[in-house]
Design a protein around this motif. Sequence first.
Motif, PDB file in Angstrom:
ATOM      1  N   GLU A 111       0.811   1.566  -6.413  1.00 18.12           N
ATOM      2  CA  GLU A 111      -0.572   1.438  -5.966  1.00 18.12           C
ATOM      3  C   GLU A 111      -0.614   0.400  -4.842  1.00 18.12           C
ATOM      4  OE1 GLU A 111      -2.798   3.370  -7.128  1.00 18.12           O
ATOM      5  OE2 GLU A 111      -2.040   4.071  -9.060  1.00 18.12           O
ATOM      6  N   ALA A 112      -1.714   0.379  -4.103  1.00 14.17           N
ATOM      7  CA  ALA A 112      -1.830  -0.517  -2.956  1.00 14.17           C
ATOM      8  C   ALA A 112      -1.589  -1.973  -3.342  1.00 14.17           C
ATOM      9  CB  ALA A 112      -3.207  -0.359  -2.305  1.00 14.17           C
ATOM     10  N   GLU A 113      -2.149  -2.377  -4.495  1.00 18.78           N
ATOM     11  CA  GLU A 113      -2.038  -3.785  -4.890  1.00 18.78           C
ATOM     12  C   GLU A 113      -0.606  -4.196  -5.232  1.00 18.78           C
ATOM     13  OE1 GLU A 113      -3.776  -1.353  -8.339  1.00 18.78           O
ATOM     14  OE2 GLU A 113      -4.096  -1.603  -6.182  1.00 18.78           O
ATOM     15  N   PHE A 119       1.036  -5.598   2.435  1.00 17.02           N
ATOM     16  CA  PHE A 119       0.152  -4.467   2.696  1.00 17.02           C
ATOM     17  C   PHE A 119      -1.116  -5.000   3.349  1.00 17.02           C
ATOM     18  CE2 PHE A 119      -2.292  -0.618   1.183  1.00 17.02           C
ATOM     19  CZ  PHE A 119      -1.548   0.296   1.904  1.00 17.02           C
ATOM     20  N   ARG A 124      -3.772  -0.974   4.963  1.00 15.78           N
ATOM     21  CA  ARG A 124      -4.614  -0.427   3.901  1.00 15.78           C
ATOM     22  C   ARG A 124      -5.626   0.571   4.485  1.00 15.78           C
ATOM     23  NH1 ARG A 124      -5.809  -2.449  -1.180  1.00 15.78           N
ATOM     24  NH2 ARG A 124      -4.639  -4.345  -0.644  1.00 15.78           N
ATOM     25  N   GLU A 127      -3.886   3.757   5.366  1.00 12.86           N
ATOM     26  CA  GLU A 127      -3.559   4.528   4.168  1.00 12.86           C
ATOM     27  C   GLU A 127      -4.798   5.227   3.614  1.00 12.86           C
ATOM     28  OE1 GLU A 127      -0.758   5.854   1.249  1.00 12.86           O
ATOM     29  OE2 GLU A 127      -0.508   4.833   3.162  1.00 12.86           O
ATOM     30  N   GLU A 128      -5.931   4.530   3.605  1.00 12.67           N
ATOM     31  CA  GLU A 128      -7.172   5.114   3.093  1.00 12.67           C
ATOM     32  C   GLU A 128      -7.632   6.264   3.978  1.00 12.67           C
ATOM     33  OE1 GLU A 128      -9.793   1.795   2.868  1.00 12.67           O
ATOM     34  OE2 GLU A 128      -8.991   1.081   0.942  1.00 12.67           O
TER      35      GLU A 128
END
Length: 277
Positions: A111-113, A119, A124, A127-128
């Motif tokens: 996951e992003a976190e 990141f 981010r 990616e979104e």
Amino acid sequence: MKVMVLVKANADSEAGNMPSEEILTEMGAFNEKLSQAGVMLAGEGLHPTSKGKRVACEGQKRIVTDGPFAETKELLAGFWMWQVESMEEALDWAKQSPFQEGELELRPVFEAEDFGDEFTPELREQEEALAARNSLRSATVQPYLFFGGTCEEALEFYKQAVGATVDCLMRFSECPDPFPEGMLQEGFENKVMHAQFRVGQMSLMGSDGCNDTAPFSGFRLALSVATQADAERTFNALAKGGQVDMPLEKTFFSPCYGQLTDQFGVGWMVMVPGEPG
């Protein structure tokens, strides 16, 4: 969290032997159970490695190797992508699989976190944006025609003229939600609120609209997306420079539905499809 479930190959899968009808039936029932629980995002079986290829990367060099590949127990015969609360939940589901032999490997998806400070906000956002574009690839767009009181006559005409078939038809009097006072023209109670029909391979939708003050002069495009987040993002993007005719809201037929006219004068209906009745 997302978990990828890797189905390891065995001698039968590598030989290209298809599973029995009993196993296929059990697997179908298991997948249906996963889907109804909101767990299954994707799942596919894979052809044997004799039909595959491997690409080895050595700097700028690419080396292609044709299958089949050795070490059957390390090869894959299929996969699932699950959305679960924890690895424990994923394990509970894996234990219910109908497989009588072989091995399943469960791997959490990053996951992003998980990437921490590396990141960056820019990465981010990128990616979104990519995820949003990929999500909309499953969207569908259908013409929505407004007939100003003659929808039923039009449907009968299209049946005779081009062999149209009507999949569903709902009248204003059948709507479970009350209409705002003055919205529906008097005498329109038995007019067509919504119809879905097909001409050849094309699916269209139509309605009488709420009144007959104007002749048929155009249409809207009905855009169906998978999630409320997709609906909000797409609705706002299309409305930029245009006008909102009906803000996104929950209706009896959709958990998220709204209407807008874009800056070029094209009308849109943006919606998340409701559960089939």
